[in-house]
Design a protein around this motif. Structure first.
Motif, PDB file in Angstrom:
ATOM      1  N   ASN A 128      -0.097   7.279   2.764  1.00  0.00           N
ATOM      2  CA  ASN A 128       0.105   7.222   4.205  1.00  0.00           C
ATOM      3  C   ASN A 128       0.489   5.820   4.662  1.00  0.00           C
ATOM      4  N   GLY A 129       1.499   5.269   4.037  1.00  0.00           N
ATOM      5  CA  GLY A 129       1.938   3.914   4.337  1.00  0.00           C
ATOM      6  C   GLY A 129       2.351   3.706   5.779  1.00  0.00           C
ATOM      7  N   SER A 130       2.925   4.732   6.404  1.00  0.00           N
ATOM      8  CA  SER A 130       3.363   4.576   7.794  1.00  0.00           C
ATOM      9  C   SER A 130       2.180   4.335   8.724  1.00  0.00           C
ATOM     10  N   PHE A 131       1.063   5.004   8.453  1.00  0.00           N
ATOM     11  CA  PHE A 131      -0.137   4.788   9.271  1.00  0.00           C
ATOM     12  C   PHE A 131      -0.735   3.409   8.993  1.00  0.00           C
ATOM     13  N   HIS A 132      -0.675   2.978   7.742  1.00  0.00           N
ATOM     14  CA  HIS A 132      -1.190   1.650   7.403  1.00  0.00           C
ATOM     15  C   HIS A 132      -0.405   0.580   8.156  1.00  0.00           C
ATOM     16  N   LYS A 133       0.903   0.741   8.200  1.00  0.00           N
ATOM     17  CA  LYS A 133       1.741  -0.248   8.869  1.00  0.00           C
ATOM     18  C   LYS A 133       1.586  -0.190  10.384  1.00  0.00           C
TER      19      LYS A 133
END
Length: 352
Positions: free
Chosen positions: A205-210
């Motif tokens: 879930n990289g988009s949420f991390h960013k």
């Protein structure tokens, strides 16, 4: 006398012009005739203009006037749940009715099934992926037969399902009046922890991390490393709780749909939901909906045991690590969901 009559006629024309202008600028009132602040519908709700195109009974009619004895007990259960929603809306009318007018943009979570005359308000972290798969089967005109053969990412492609905000205002009001409207809910804190675990502890879930993780680390972590500031991959639940209860977050509203309240996503004090299903009785409630729609003989709601499912015990462990003040603030944030859907205050909360 003649002059007075002419003046009266002139004023009448002016009033008609003003009224036409007001109606022309009217956006969308989804405060339709069965408002949640009126007594909950216990009689036959169908006027003469509400009928099924094919001449058969639709899901809404079957819910309120069941022809099958097996539906009678379930109908009573869902009447009780509707009563609970209505009572909560009435008891908190000052806050729950701040917005009496909803725009089409508020209806993007309401998925429409024209064939079976149903509207489903999806709530993330309440089996919404599987419900979207089922809705794709129901609305796909034969393209799909097995919900579990539909990849999860495909289920979330907006173009694969039609939502109520894509209709004209008269079409919206017609469907709200004559289609069966349902949603599924979950214990609010269990849903919240499930959202945290999915969006902040899984690497994919990289988009949420960013988007959220870096912001949370920057705001609430002292002496954060450059790696943490840039990646946002290791957000702690305490930091997530602080983010949710921060007045700055409130000013940035709305919250992301994965941790937004059901109250704000589906507007149950403005839209009369005919059926409220629960995550705790998911299979039973979901298959009841499918039977009402007349598809229960060939379509079952997909079920499978997930070993990683967020449980009440797991939720208690997460809340044990945050302060009593944050616990109280989080309860206030989700209070309407607790009350409206009859979830008791968790025993692990330090509310004093």
């Amino acid at each position: 006398m003649k002059q007075a009559l002419l003046e009266l006629m002139r004023m009448s024309r002016i009033c008609r012009m003003v009224l036409a202008t007001c109606l022309g600028s009217f956006v969308l009132v989804i405060f339709y005739f069965q408002s949640m602040f009126q007594p909950v519908m216990r009689r036959n709700p169908f006027a003469a203009d509400v009928c099924c195109p094919k001449g058969s009974r639709n899901a809404l009619q079957e819910l309120y006037n069941p022809t099958q004895s097996e539906f009678t007990g379930a109908a009573f259960l869902h009447q009780t749940r509707r009563d609970q929603v209505a009572e909560t809306c009435r008891a908190h009318s000052a806050s729950s009715r701040k917005r009496r007018v909803l725009t089409p943009a508020d209806l993007k979570h309401l998925v429409v099934d024209e064939e079976h005359e149903m509207i489903y308000c999806y709530v993330p972290k309440v089996a919404c992926t599987n419900w979207k798969r089922v809705m794709m089967v129901l609305t796909g005109r034969g393209r799909y037969s097995d919900p579990m053969e539909i990849p999860s990412n495909e289920a979330h492609v907006p173009a694969n399902l039609k939502t109520l905000n894509q209709y004209s205002i008269p079409e919206i009001n017609h469907r709200l009046k004559s289609f069966l409207k349902f949603l599924f809910v979950r214990e609010p804190f269990e849903r919240l922890v499930s959202a945290y675990r999915n969006k902040f502890t899984l690497k994919y879930n990289g988009s949420f991390h960013k988007r959220f993780g870096t912001k949370i680390v920057r705001r609430y972590r002292r002496n954060a490393t450059q790696e943490a500031l840039q990646s946002g991959t290791d957000v702690k639940f305490q930091e997530f709780a602080e983010y949710l209860t921060d007045p700055a977050t409130v000013r940035e509203a709305p919250l992301n749909e994965h941790w937004e309240t059901v109250y704000s996503l589906c507007h149950p004090c403005h839209i009369h939901y005919d059926l409220v299903g629960k995550y705790e009785t998911l299979e039973e409630d979901a298959n009841y909906v499918l039977r009402l729609a007349g598809v229960g003989d060939y379509l079952r709601f997909p079920t499978y045991a997930k070993s990683t499912r967020t449980t009440d015990q797991m939720t208690a462990e997460f809340f044990h690590n945050i302060s009593s003040q944050q616990q109280r603030q989080l309860y206030q944030l989700y209070k309407m969901d607790f009350l409206m859907f009859n979830y008791s205050t968790p025993s692990y909360l330090k509310m004093q």
